[in-house]
Design an enzyme around this catalytic site. Structure first.
Site, mmCIF file in Angstrom:
data_model
loop_
_atom_site.group_PDB
_atom_site.id
_atom_site.type_symbol
_atom_site.label_atom_id
_atom_site.label_comp_id
_atom_site.label_asym_id
_atom_site.label_seq_id
_atom_site.Cartn_x
_atom_site.Cartn_y
_atom_site.Cartn_z
ATOM 1 N N ARG A 152 0.849 -1.197 0.000
ATOM 2 C CA ARG A 152 0.000 0.000 0.000
ATOM 3 C C ARG A 152 0.884 1.247 0.000
ATOM 4 N NH1 ARG A 152 -2.657 -3.209 4.076
ATOM 5 N NH2 ARG A 152 -4.785 -3.784 3.485
ATOM 6 N N LYS A 176 -3.169 -1.780 7.806
ATOM 7 C CA LYS A 176 -4.327 -1.218 8.495
ATOM 8 C C LYS A 176 -4.501 -1.891 9.850
ATOM 9 C CE LYS A 176 -6.902 0.139 4.365
ATOM 10 N NZ LYS A 176 -8.152 -0.025 3.599
ATOM 11 N N HIS A 241 -2.266 2.938 -6.296
ATOM 12 C CA HIS A 241 -3.126 1.787 -6.020
ATOM 13 C C HIS A 241 -3.356 0.948 -7.281
ATOM 14 C CE1 HIS A 241 -5.055 0.261 -2.472
ATOM 15 N NE2 HIS A 241 -6.111 -0.116 -3.166
ATOM 16 N N ARG A 244 -0.760 -1.619 -7.329
ATOM 17 C CA ARG A 244 -1.106 -2.673 -6.364
ATOM 18 C C ARG A 244 -2.129 -3.634 -6.997
ATOM 19 N NH1 ARG A 244 -1.825 -4.038 -0.727
ATOM 20 N NH2 ARG A 244 -4.018 -4.157 -0.096
ATOM 21 N N HIS A 267 -5.280 -8.050 3.188
ATOM 22 C CA HIS A 267 -6.728 -7.889 3.285
ATOM 23 C C HIS A 267 -7.252 -8.680 4.480
ATOM 24 C CE1 HIS A 267 -7.295 -6.875 -1.276
ATOM 25 N NE2 HIS A 267 -6.969 -5.823 -0.559
ATOM 26 N N TYR A 276 -10.557 -9.275 -7.517
ATOM 27 C CA TYR A 276 -9.532 -9.479 -8.540
ATOM 28 C C TYR A 276 -9.855 -10.631 -9.474
ATOM 29 C CZ TYR A 276 -6.893 -6.083 -5.933
ATOM 30 O OH TYR A 276 -6.522 -4.923 -5.310
#
Length: 297
Positions: A152, A176, A241, A244, A267, A276
């Site tokens: 990220r 995160k 992004h 990514r 994730h 994806y």
């Protein structure tokens, strides 16, 4: 049970997101905006205590949002913000029930993430946007890392030199919610990294891998500008992004397991990674149609 003004709990919750969950300023601001909109609505209804909020109040709030012609995607964001807030209150025994539990999540079609086709990757990796040898090396490393590791943007700018294992070709990052994981890179990226570090060590006044011309930590906005300029040279509307997304799509097209991709991307929810598969299907279809038309000609 203690009855507090809902505004007090909102501030307490936002502090929790910043301090304990380590959410970015941008994410916390988004939660704040959504919750503030909700609290403004409650004030109109003369509801000040969080314990007094019912599912009917929330349904009425969403109806008011719909009256403003907001998309289902935006309504879904509001739902996620409120649900996260009330789950926090439930876990901290402020409320007895989450009033959103009996309310359906607004359905919407997720936008398929953009990615860069393989035929354009080499051009991106070899694009120069500055005559300065040192910072050209840095810029190339940025592109290599984004494409190679799926990292990220927030994680990229926070890489410390000590976080890098040069022998194992891995980097310890904090994603995160302060969740620690490792991302990996190829031998080619290692070469670019070593080239940059020679220059970096002459300038740096901080521990970060990526620095600006003052020797300070490179900002996310600066990385976005660098990637945008590289994209413009290649006729692409490029952002970090997107690289990514390209990393994840490439892995999937090469047969990688979806759960492995989930782990590499950091994730928390597999549903986030599943998007994806739609990119991969679209890519396969486009390649097929292109090959089919070429064969006919």
């Amino acid at each position: 049970m203690e009855r507090k003004n809902i505004l007090e709990y909102k501030l307490q919750y936002l502090r929790y997101l910043m301090v304990e969950r380590n959410y970015s300023d941008k994410t916390v601001l988004s939660y704040n905006n959504d919750l503030s909109k909700f609290i403004d609505y409650l004030r109109i209804c003369k509801i000040e205590n969080v314990n007094d909020v019912t599912k009917n109040d929330i349904r009425a709030f969403f109806l008011s949002l719909k009256d403003n012609n907001l998309s289902n995607r935006t309504l879904g964001r509001y739902y996620s913000s409120l649900n996260s807030f009330f789950k926090y209150l439930l876990e901290h025994e402020v409320i007895l029930n989450n009033p959103l539990e009996l309310i359906d999540y607004p359905k919407y079609t997720k936008k398929v993430p953009e990615f860069v086709y393989e035929s354009k990757i080499d051009n991106l990796l070899n694009t120069s946007i500055t005559d300065n040898i040192q910072f050209d090396a840095r810029n190339r490393l940025i592109v290599y890392l984004l494409l190679d590791s799926g990292i990220r943007l927030s994680e990229l700018v926070n890489i410390k030199v000590n976080d890098i294992d040069f022998n194992d070709r891995s980097i310890k990052v904090f994603g995160k919610g302060s969740k620690e994981r490792y991302v990996f890179f190829t031998s080619k990226t290692l070469e670019k990294m070593k080239e940059w570090i020679i220059f970096r060590n002459e300038l740096a006044i901080c521990d970060n891998l990526l620095i600006n011309y003052k020797g300070e930590k490179l900002s996310p906005r600066s990385v976005e500008r660098i990637i945008k300029k590289i994209g413009e040279v290649n006729d692409l509307d490029l952002h970090p992004h997107m690289l990514r997304h390209t990393f994840a799509t490439d892995l999937l097209n090469k047969g990688a397991d979806i759960r492995m991709i989930q782990e590499l991307l950091g994730h928390e929810n597999l549903d986030t990674t599943q998007i994806y598969t739609h990119i991969s299907d679209a890519h396969i279809k486009e390649v097929y149609e292109y090959s089919h038309e070429k064969a006919k000609k």
